[in-house]
Design a protein around this motif. Structure first.
Motif, PDB file in Angstrom:
ATOM      1  N   TRP A 291       8.687   6.110   5.394  1.00 48.11           N
ATOM      2  CA  TRP A 291       7.365   6.747   5.390  1.00 48.11           C
ATOM      3  C   TRP A 291       7.354   7.825   4.302  1.00 48.11           C
ATOM      4  O   TRP A 291       7.380   9.025   4.549  1.00 48.11           O
ATOM      5  N   ASN A 292       7.358   7.338   3.055  1.00 46.37           N
ATOM      6  CA  ASN A 292       7.548   8.252   1.933  1.00 46.37           C
ATOM      7  C   ASN A 292       7.044   7.599   0.651  1.00 46.37           C
ATOM      8  O   ASN A 292       7.230   6.415   0.432  1.00 46.37           O
ATOM      9  N   ASP A 293       6.369   8.387  -0.174  1.00 44.28           N
ATOM     10  CA  ASP A 293       6.052   7.962  -1.543  1.00 44.28           C
ATOM     11  C   ASP A 293       6.816   8.904  -2.460  1.00 44.28           C
ATOM     12  O   ASP A 293       7.134  10.026  -2.066  1.00 44.28           O
ATOM     13  N   ARG A 294       7.090   8.467  -3.676  1.00 43.43           N
ATOM     14  CA  ARG A 294       7.872   9.355  -4.544  1.00 43.43           C
ATOM     15  C   ARG A 294       7.534   9.132  -6.016  1.00 43.43           C
ATOM     16  O   ARG A 294       6.947   8.112  -6.395  1.00 43.43           O
ATOM     17  N   LEU A 295       7.935  10.119  -6.793  1.00 41.57           N
ATOM     18  CA  LEU A 295       7.864   9.995  -8.250  1.00 41.57           C
ATOM     19  C   LEU A 295       9.287  10.232  -8.734  1.00 41.57           C
ATOM     20  O   LEU A 295       9.877  11.277  -8.436  1.00 41.57           O
ATOM     21  N   TYR A 296       9.833   9.244  -9.431  1.00 46.11           N
ATOM     22  CA  TYR A 296      11.244   9.297  -9.833  1.00 46.11           C
ATOM     23  C   TYR A 296      11.303   9.284 -11.350  1.00 46.11           C
ATOM     24  O   TYR A 296      10.795   8.358 -11.991  1.00 46.11           O
ATOM     25  N   LEU A 297      11.894  10.320 -11.945  1.00 51.90           N
ATOM     26  CA  LEU A 297      11.921  10.438 -13.404  1.00 51.90           C
ATOM     27  C   LEU A 297      13.313  10.787 -13.886  1.00 51.90           C
ATOM     28  O   LEU A 297      13.987  11.644 -13.283  1.00 51.90           O
TER      29      LEU A 297
ATOM     30  N   TYR B 256       7.595  -0.673   8.996  1.00 51.89           N
ATOM     31  CA  TYR B 256       8.132   0.692   8.988  1.00 51.89           C
ATOM     32  C   TYR B 256       8.865   1.039  10.286  1.00 51.89           C
ATOM     33  O   TYR B 256       9.513   2.066  10.383  1.00 51.89           O
ATOM     34  N   ILE B 257       8.708   0.181  11.290  1.00 48.50           N
ATOM     35  CA  ILE B 257       9.175   0.552  12.629  1.00 48.50           C
ATOM     36  C   ILE B 257      10.653   0.213  12.809  1.00 48.50           C
ATOM     37  O   ILE B 257      11.073  -0.932  12.633  1.00 48.50           O
ATOM     38  N   LEU B 258      11.402   1.218  13.187  1.00 46.06           N
ATOM     39  CA  LEU B 258      12.857   1.072  13.324  1.00 46.06           C
ATOM     40  C   LEU B 258      13.204   0.336  14.600  1.00 46.06           C
ATOM     41  O   LEU B 258      12.497   0.467  15.612  1.00 46.06           O
ATOM     42  N   GLU B 259      14.328  -0.358  14.542  1.00 46.09           N
ATOM     43  CA  GLU B 259      14.895  -0.942  15.755  1.00 46.09           C
ATOM     44  C   GLU B 259      15.141   0.199  16.734  1.00 46.09           C
ATOM     45  O   GLU B 259      15.506   1.305  16.292  1.00 46.09           O
TER      46      GLU B 259
ATOM     47  N   VAL C 253       9.689   6.035  12.979  1.00 42.91           N
ATOM     48  CA  VAL C 253       9.967   5.787  11.552  1.00 42.91           C
ATOM     49  C   VAL C 253      10.880   6.864  10.973  1.00 42.91           C
ATOM     50  O   VAL C 253      11.038   7.933  11.556  1.00 42.91           O
ATOM     51  N   PHE C 254      11.418   6.573   9.799  1.00 34.92           N
ATOM     52  CA  PHE C 254      12.090   7.605   9.011  1.00 34.92           C
ATOM     53  C   PHE C 254      11.231   7.954   7.804  1.00 34.92           C
ATOM     54  O   PHE C 254      10.595   7.076   7.217  1.00 34.92           O
TER      55      PHE C 254
ATOM     56  N   LYS D  28       0.847  -1.188   0.000  1.00 31.97           N
ATOM     57  CA  LYS D  28       0.000   0.000   0.000  1.00 31.97           C
ATOM     58  C   LYS D  28       0.887   1.244   0.000  1.00 31.97           C
ATOM     59  O   LYS D  28       1.959   1.231   0.602  1.00 31.97           O
ATOM     60  N   MET D  29       0.448   2.305  -0.657  1.00 27.43           N
ATOM     61  CA  MET D  29       1.218   3.537  -0.617  1.00 27.43           C
ATOM     62  C   MET D  29       1.115   4.145   0.794  1.00 27.43           C
ATOM     63  O   MET D  29       0.087   4.018   1.464  1.00 27.43           O
ATOM     64  N   VAL D  30       2.175   4.834   1.208  1.00 36.02           N
ATOM     65  CA  VAL D  30       2.185   5.431   2.551  1.00 36.02           C
ATOM     66  C   VAL D  30       1.041   6.450   2.680  1.00 36.02           C
ATOM     67  O   VAL D  30       0.396   6.567   3.721  1.00 36.02           O
TER      68      VAL D  30
END
Ligand SMILES: O=C(O)CCC(=O)C(=O)O
Ligand SMILES: [Fe+2]
Length: 350
Positions: free
Chosen positions: A134-140, A32-35, A219-220, A16-18
């Motif tokens: 915790w991030n969605d992105r568009l990479y072009l 998503y949970i960091l140590e 999270v990061f 699922k998208m964030v």
């Protein structure tokens, strides 16, 4: 093994998208949970404005050298891009991420179940237990121009393609100028970097969207990393902070002027400068109340190019610290390690 790989593949494809999680008010799920030892600690790290470099001033070379040796990054205000144009880039970014999910998914980075670097999505899942951002992105990929995959460039908002094209031209001009100054600061020929970059040098645009997060302590937004690039130009959010940089073993919040562009060097510059400049480790933390956006323009050498320390920066006092290798080989190692939260630069060291 094959079974495990196809399991991972379907995890990438089905996740699922964030943004969807944030909209439905979900707390970050376990992936998503960091140590505990990796979590961003709550006491706010010291804020220290990243140095401002005045382009065109007589001391620009010394200012850039000092900024790169201490922070690995600097902000530029007199970059020649109008504030209204910077706002337009922020607007097309926000408008894109506000589109309905099915509209954004037309540009998905998952094609027939396969992860691709370009397009809309998240990181690839390459290992069991990988912690997600915790991030969605568009990479072009925006340069070389004849290699653009225009089918992945949004048509909504309608100005998206034109604005990105114009931003590509303007950042390329700015990068070429800065690279000359950086070369001078290393006492190299001013065209050292541009002549190495060649005609097929790459510029990629990464539009980052960090939804608000109810548990920013766990999270990061973007895991600690250095960029694989020669140099990166970041357009940060105008109002919401989140970027932090490691300096002398401590994390600092990065604050910038709303009119500034932030430049940081990446691993290719560390290698080519034979370690005189270090590629800064940086990360993004999330915010419980506000979403955040940023746009990173990532400039790299040609894929077929061999890179290594500049001959003039290797001598008895400063032995060669990094190997030479083909750019595409470095990127392959980088991508694998990035998803695992590991640095690739160690692979390049002798
Ligand atoms: O969001 C930011 O400010 C930084 C983004 C970043 O580091 C990247 O895209 O590599
Ligand atoms: Fe980065």
């Amino acid at each position: 093994m094959e079974g495990a790989m196809s399991g991972l593949k379907s995890m990438s494809a089905e996740r699922k998208m964030v943004q969807e999680r944030a909209v439905s008010g979900e707390e970050p799920p376990p992936q998503y949970i960091l140590e505990e030892s990796h979590r961003p600690i709550d006491d706010p790290p010291p804020t220290s404005p990243v140095p401002v470099v005045h382009l065109g001033h007589s001391d620009e070379t010394a200012e850039i050298k000092a900024a790169l040796q201490s922070w690995g990054m600097f902000q530029v205000i007199d970059h020649g891009l109008s504030s209204s144009f910077l706002d337009e880039i922020r607007d097309i970014t926000r408008t894109f991420f506000k589109l309905p999910m099915e509209e954004k998914q037309k540009y998905s980075n998952i094609i027939d179940g396969e992860f691709k670097h370009e397009g809309y999505g998240n990181d690839n899942i390459t290992a069991e237990g990988q912690i997600l951002d915790w991030n969605d992105r568009l990479y072009l990929s925006v340069q070389p121009e004849d290699e653009r995959k225009l089918e992945l460039w949004p048509v909504n908002p309608s100005s998206f393609r034109d604005v990105l094209h114009e931003y590509t031209i303007k950042t390329t001009k700015l990068i070429n100028y800065i690279l000359k100054v950086v070369a001078k600061s290393l006492e190299l020929d001013k065209d050292f970097f541009s002549s190495h970059l060649g005609d097929k040098s790459r510029l990629n645009a990464r539009f980052n969207y960090y939804p608000s997060c109810s548990r920013p302590d766990l999270v990061f937004g973007l895991k600690p990393h250095s960029d694989a690039t020669l140099i990166t130009v970041i357009l940060p959010d105008k109002d919401v902070e989140g970027l932090q940089v490691m300096k002398d073993g401590k994390w600092f919040k990065v604050t910038t002027s709303p009119h500034a562009l932030l430049l940081n060097i990446g691993d290719q510059m560390e290698i080519m400068s034979n370690g005189i400049f270090k590629s800064p480790v940086h990360r993004v933390v999330t915010n419980p109340d506000n979403e955040r956006i940023s746009v990173a323009m990532l400039c790299s050498n040609e894929l077929e190019k061999e890179i290594g320390p500049a001959d003039d920066l290797v001598n008895e006092m400063r032995p060669r610290l990094y190997k030479s290798f083909k750019m595409k080989d470095y990127l392959e190692v980088f991508v694998q390690r990035f998803f695992q939260g590991k640095r690739a630069i160690d692979w390049a060291k002798f």
